[in-house]
Write an enzyme that holds these catalytic residues in place. Structure first.
Site, mmCIF file in Angstrom:
data_model
loop_
_atom_site.group_PDB
_atom_site.id
_atom_site.type_symbol
_atom_site.label_atom_id
_atom_site.label_comp_id
_atom_site.label_asym_id
_atom_site.label_seq_id
_atom_site.Cartn_x
_atom_site.Cartn_y
_atom_site.Cartn_z
ATOM 1 N N ILE A 498 0.777 -1.311 -0.082
ATOM 2 C CA ILE A 498 -0.088 -0.012 -0.096
ATOM 3 C C ILE A 498 0.884 1.348 0.057
ATOM 4 O O ILE A 498 0.257 2.225 0.023
ATOM 5 C CB ILE A 498 -1.058 -0.090 1.104
ATOM 6 C CG1 ILE A 498 -0.414 -0.209 2.544
ATOM 7 C CG2 ILE A 498 -1.995 -1.026 1.040
ATOM 8 C CD1 ILE A 498 -1.038 0.018 3.628
ATOM 9 N N GLY A 499 2.123 1.126 0.021
ATOM 10 C CA GLY A 499 2.968 2.511 -0.151
ATOM 11 C C GLY A 499 4.542 1.945 0.089
ATOM 12 O O GLY A 499 4.904 0.743 0.437
ATOM 13 N N GLY A 501 8.261 4.171 1.152
ATOM 14 C CA GLY A 501 8.781 5.529 1.549
ATOM 15 C C GLY A 501 10.308 5.403 1.752
ATOM 16 O O GLY A 501 10.874 4.181 1.401
ATOM 17 N N GLY A 504 10.948 1.829 3.487
ATOM 18 C CA GLY A 504 10.915 0.739 2.898
ATOM 19 C C GLY A 504 9.558 0.518 2.248
ATOM 20 O O GLY A 504 9.014 1.414 1.958
ATOM 21 N N VAL A 506 5.399 -0.742 2.432
ATOM 22 C CA VAL A 506 4.253 -0.916 3.431
ATOM 23 C C VAL A 506 3.264 -1.756 2.919
ATOM 24 O O VAL A 506 2.771 -1.505 1.853
ATOM 25 C CB VAL A 506 3.742 0.553 4.021
ATOM 26 C CG1 VAL A 506 2.813 0.277 5.075
ATOM 27 C CG2 VAL A 506 4.728 1.462 4.161
ATOM 28 N N LYS A 520 5.238 -2.228 7.787
ATOM 29 C CA LYS A 520 6.341 -1.438 7.406
ATOM 30 C C LYS A 520 7.470 -2.254 7.320
ATOM 31 O O LYS A 520 8.234 -2.425 8.494
ATOM 32 C CB LYS A 520 6.281 0.141 8.033
ATOM 33 C CG LYS A 520 7.304 0.963 7.306
ATOM 34 C CD LYS A 520 6.915 2.457 7.770
ATOM 35 C CE LYS A 520 7.698 2.845 8.846
ATOM 36 N NZ LYS A 520 7.562 4.365 9.167
ATOM 37 N N ASP A 616 8.619 15.576 11.469
ATOM 38 C CA ASP A 616 8.566 15.564 10.084
ATOM 39 C C ASP A 616 7.102 15.573 9.679
ATOM 40 O O ASP A 616 6.323 14.550 9.054
ATOM 41 C CB ASP A 616 8.813 14.071 9.684
ATOM 42 C CG ASP A 616 9.268 13.911 8.153
ATOM 43 O OD1 ASP A 616 9.070 15.000 7.580
ATOM 44 O OD2 ASP A 616 9.594 12.843 7.457
#
Ligand SMILES: *[C@@H]1O[C@H](CO)[C@@H](O)[C@H](O)[C@H]1NC(C)=O
Ligand SMILES: *[C@@H]1O[C@H](CO)[C@@H](O)[C@H](O)[C@H]1NC(C)=O
Ligand SMILES: *[C@@H]1O[C@H](CO)[C@@H](O)[C@H](O)[C@H]1NC(C)=O
Ligand SMILES: *[C@@H]1O[C@H](CO)[C@@H](O)[C@H](O)[C@H]1NC(C)=O
Ligand SMILES: *[C@@H]1O[C@H](CO)[C@@H](O)[C@H](O)[C@H]1NC(C)=O
Ligand SMILES: *[C@@H]1O[C@H](CO)[C@@H](O)[C@H](O)[C@H]1NC(C)=O
Ligand SMILES: *[C@@H]1O[C@H](CO)[C@@H](O)[C@H](O)[C@H]1NC(C)=O
Length: 819
Positions: A498-499, A501, A504, A506, A520, A616
């Protein structure tokens, strides 16, 4: 106070290190072009595949111009396979690279001349331009040379052009590398300029094209691209040591203790930090003070050099033993350097410092380290682990030929407008330090937090605010076995991704056949490393809040770094604002999301004993659950905040462009107001439905915060809002929202409101919007048109002023209504 916190933190870290096998995480660049020129086949070099340019590798094109591919006819030649072919250019022509990620890129050009029937490559004479800027001119080689540059690429097509010097000459190249540099490789600010006028800060480093001149593994052996995280070559320092007997090699055999805020493996590989030169006191009296000096010839002529020095205290037996001075070209560059305070009180922790130096008349850059007067006579020592010297290619007023936006503009503009106020900052710092720190009230107790749902997995975990403690099963029994995670994610099924970044990939998963989770997994390719991983576990295991993403567990088996979170159904806020075709959200919905996120942040800052700074905050780190409730995520960079008698935490700058607090950027001192700044940028993003930084827009518009502030100051913020919201926001609500966002992005932290104040003002903006709706529902002609009447709230009497005392009362009032 600060010492106490940091030592207990590093204690937690070192406990983990003891039980961990060393992890090597490879960096995978977003843009990664490796081209074997004049070749139709793929060629492998140092474990990497260079694609033949005749095979038309995707996203790279060769522009018009005359070029020929050549193969070395000498079959007994001993040079590497990559150097057996070349492309020869008889007129100006270029390679174009399609860039996916704007930012610094490493560019390497390989030249290895050979002779064919028609061309003797030793006679080539040419220039090379990077996006119109000359990086090599009147250039030619007699033996194999690799030229390396760091270039800010801010256009989608990056061009490397080869231009023969005259109609009779020609250009050539054997191989080209163009790949994304890690985000933290070069920071725009923070380098110290060394010279006769003392030490000044050098700004806008990203604007500079840097050409690597020397890269030295001090006290160590040559490191090949095979040994380096960014495929760099490091050479030994032996040839540059002025007095060899003054130095003695030091080394360790275990991996260095990387720490957040210090150097990472991408800054330099383990091997650089595992060896050093130190003072050789064997043949000399211990009382004697002397320097170790290296000299690097850089040629005559005025040049400006970026000098990065790498340090790692591998010689001390205990903390605060080693104090030393650093000199560049005879000028003091760093006095009484105390590595143990810079590296969170741990030994063998990598650290680096950037300097800018001029070459002097002697045509060398001279670097010395020597003992400080602060050290005891027995402890006198000085060390150095690595040296990088890079020439600023475009320093002396060179001109660019290109019509494209000049390199570095967008990064510059991020911090533009703040650079000229250095003196004021100093004054402000004094004020900040003098301000008596207020003892924080405990809003976490007095406020009524909406209790949405409490993950059952967590109910046993949280007892107050102590740092997570390590039991036999790691942090508070949050350990999950790798096997369980494999089951949960169907063995990391690609379809469940699903993602991805910095950390690494996800995956979506189902743990124990019932709990939906986001997994993650740090893979080879992670930019962040172990410190971020542990920081996230430390932070998340000691807090719980309905507006913060909960950690379900983690796994540290088989060199894996895996974090398991509650699954947040609707994903990042950003996707609901622009760019992904999801239906637009109403103003009320957006306000509620902002309020939720503000609650989460407010809790982070004030809710636990030390206060936590997220570092962040951005729209991709605010997630929305199935009911559009905001949850702040990604605590990998977070830090424990300053304690009561401190105003800031000193740290290496981390964060995301466009959201970075300019004051933090400049001073590298972190306060919770840095989060407030980033949150202000998110507020504008929510209102205007555009990214924080959009390099494709005109210069004034690139940086959202700067652009929106212009319109806000002119009272015309309504002109740039999300078109979908046009006519749907009540002016008083918009005004409150705009004022709040403006205060958040104030240049100085002291001028920014606290998260508590921001929360209160956002609640107010929601009230102002809602009042209208209620009126519309119970249509009352006598009130219609009197848009400024806000019956319940003394909005005009309370302004954001950074003093949380008053506003907290109202915040409590509001909160007691519950939501
Ligand atoms: C070269 O390598 C790439 C993968 O890196 C592959 O897709 C391509 O087919 C290879 N080309 C040749 C000619 O072997
Ligand atoms: C071919 O390469 C070998 C090895 O480098 C060298 O000794 C020889 O002189 C070369 N031959 C020619 C014709 O250049
Ligand atoms: C290239 O040609 C120029 C004159 O056009 C000369 O000054 C320069 O030294 C030459 N460079 C090489 C590497 O031959
Ligand atoms: C560097 O890589 C080479 C392989 O190319 C290997 O033999 C060598 O041991 C490595 N050196 C270090 C210091 O890791
Ligand atoms: C110390 O001096 C002796 C004699 O001058 C020499 O042989 C030896 O190499 C020196 N040791 C070091 C570490 O320089
Ligand atoms: C080290 O070098 C610096 C700069 O050249 C000089 O000022 C200093 O006195 C030297 N220190 C010692 C102990 O020789
Ligand atoms: C840095 O960049 C900004 C924005 O481009 C510019 O205004 C400023 O003058 C630059 N500073 C220096 C020292 O070049």
């Amino acid at each position: 106070m600060e010492t106490k916190i940091t030592t207990s933190l590093s204690l937690a870290f070192s406990l983990i290190y003891l039980s961990l096998p060393p992890l090597a995480i490879a960096f995978v660049p977003r843009d990664n072009y490796l081209i074997s020129c004049g070749s139709s086949a793929n060629t492998t070099a140092d474990n990497r595949i260079f694609a033949g340019d005749l095979s038309k590798p995707g996203s790279v094109s060769l522009s018009s111009g005359d070029s020929i591919s050549l193969t070395n006819p000498n079959t007994s030649s001993k040079s590497a396979p990559l150097y057996q072919t070349a492309r020869v250019f008889t007129s100006a022509s270029s390679y174009e690279f399609n860039i996916k990620k704007i930012g610094n890129h490493l560019v390497r050009l390989h030249f290895s001349p050979f002779t064919s029937q028609n061309y003797n490559l030793n006679h080539a004479n040419f220039s090379v331009l990077a996006n119109g800027f000359a990086i090599l001119s009147n250039f030619g080689v007699r033996h194999t040379v690799i030229k390396e540059f760091i270039v800010m690429v801010n256009v989608v097509d990056f061009e490397i052009e080869f231009v023969p010097m005259n109609p009779l000459s020609f250009a050539f190249v054997n191989a080209i590398e163009v790949f994304s540099a890690p985000d933290d490789l070069i920071f725009n600010y923070g380098a110290k300029m060394i010279g006769p006028n003392g030490i000044q800060e050098f700004k806008n480093i990203s604007k500079q094209i840097l050409e690597t001149v020397y890269r030295i593994n001090v006290g160590g052996l040559k490191l090949t691209p095979f040994n380096d995280t960014l495929w760099r070559t490091w050479t030994s320092d032996e040839d540059f040591l002025i007095l060899k007997s003054a130095a003695k090699i030091a080394s360790i055999t275990h991996t260095p203790n990387y720490q957040t805020g210090g150097a990472s493996r991408e800054i330099a590989p383990d091997n650089v930090y595992m060896t050093a030169q130190q003072m050789n006191k064997d043949n000399l009296s211990t009382a004697l003070m002397f320097n170790i000096t290296w000299e690097f010839p850089v040629g005559s002529g005025v040049g400006r050099y970026f000098v990065r020095l790498h340090f790692c205290d591998i010689v001390s037996k205990s903390l605060s033993q080693l104090y030393f001075n650093v000199f560049i070209n005879g000028f003091i560059a760093y006095k009484d350097l105390d590595l143990s305070t810079l590296t969170l009180h741990s030994l063998a922790s990598p650290y680096y410092v950037d300097f800018i130096a001029h070459s002097d008349r002697s045509g060398v850059v001279r670097i010395s380290v020597g003992p400080s007067e602060l050290s005891t006579s027995l402890g006198k020592n000085a060390i150095l682990n690595g040296i990088e010297i890079m020439k600023m290619v475009n320093f002396v007023g060179s001109e660019t030929r290109s019509k494209k936006t000049s390199i570095g503009v967008w990064v510059g503009s991020v911090a533009g407008g703040f650079t000229f106020l250095c003196l004021l900052v100093l004054a402000l710092l004094v004020i900040l330090r003098c301000r008596k720190p207020k003892k924080k009230s405990k809003p976490a107790e007095s406020m009524v937090w909406p209790s949405l749902r409490v993950g059952s997995l967590h109910s046993r975990l949280f007892e107050g605010t102590a740092l997570a403690s390590l039991g036999p099963n790691g942090y508070l029994g949050l350990k999950i076995s790798f096997a369980e995670i494999q089951v949960a994610t169907n063995n990391f099924d690609q379809n469940l991704i699903i993602g991805s970044g910095g950390f690494g990939t996800v995956y979506k998963g189902v743990l124990n056949e019932k709990t939906k989770v986001a997994v993650k997994r740090g893979v080879p390719g992670s930019r962040q490393g172990l410190p971020e991983f542990h920081s996230e576990i430390t932070v998340l295991s000691k807090i719980r809040h309905c507006h913060l993403v909960s950690l379900v567990g983690y796994c540290e088996e088989q060199s894996e770094m895996i974090l398991v979170y509650e699954y947040i159904e609707k994903g990042p806020l950003k996707n609901h604002l622009y760019g992904s075709g999801l239906p637009p959200m109403s103003w009320k919905q957006r306000l509620e999301i902002c309020i939720g996120a503000a609650r989460g942040l407010h809790y982070l800052h004030t809710g636990s004993a030390q206060g936590i700074i997220h570092r962040d905050i951005k729209s991709t780190n605010i997630l929305l659950d199935e009911n559009y409730v905001a949850k702040v995520a990604d605590f990998g960079l977070s830090r424990s905040g300053p304690c009561l008698n401190e105003t800031h935490v000193s740290t290496g700058v981390k964060g995301s462009f466009g959201y970075l607090d300019p004051e933090y950027f400049r001073r590298q001192q972190l306060t919770d107001k840095s989060d407030v700044y980033s949150f202000g940028v998110v507020l504008f993003e929510v209102l205007c439905a555009r990214p924080a930084v959009d390099p494709l827009l005109t210069r004034e518009q690139v940086n959202l915060a700067e652009w929106a502030i212009e319109w806000q100051k002119n009272g015309r913020l309504d002109q740039i809002i999300d078109p979908y919201l046009m006519g749907k926001i009540r002016p008083s609500s918009l005004k409150k929202f705009g004022d709040t966002a403006e205060k958040c992005v104030a240049e100085y932290g002291v001028d920014r409101p606290t998260m508590g104040d921001v929360l209160w003002n956002l609640e107010n903006a929601l009230q102002l919007q809602e009042t209208r709706r209620q009126r519309e529902l119970h249509e009352d002609s006598s009130i219609r048109g009197s848009s400024e009447v806000v019956p319940d709230l003394p909005s005009s009497s309370v302004e954001i002023d950074g003093d949380s005392g008053v506003s907290q009362v109202f915040s409590q009032l509001l909160n007691s209504e519950g939501r």
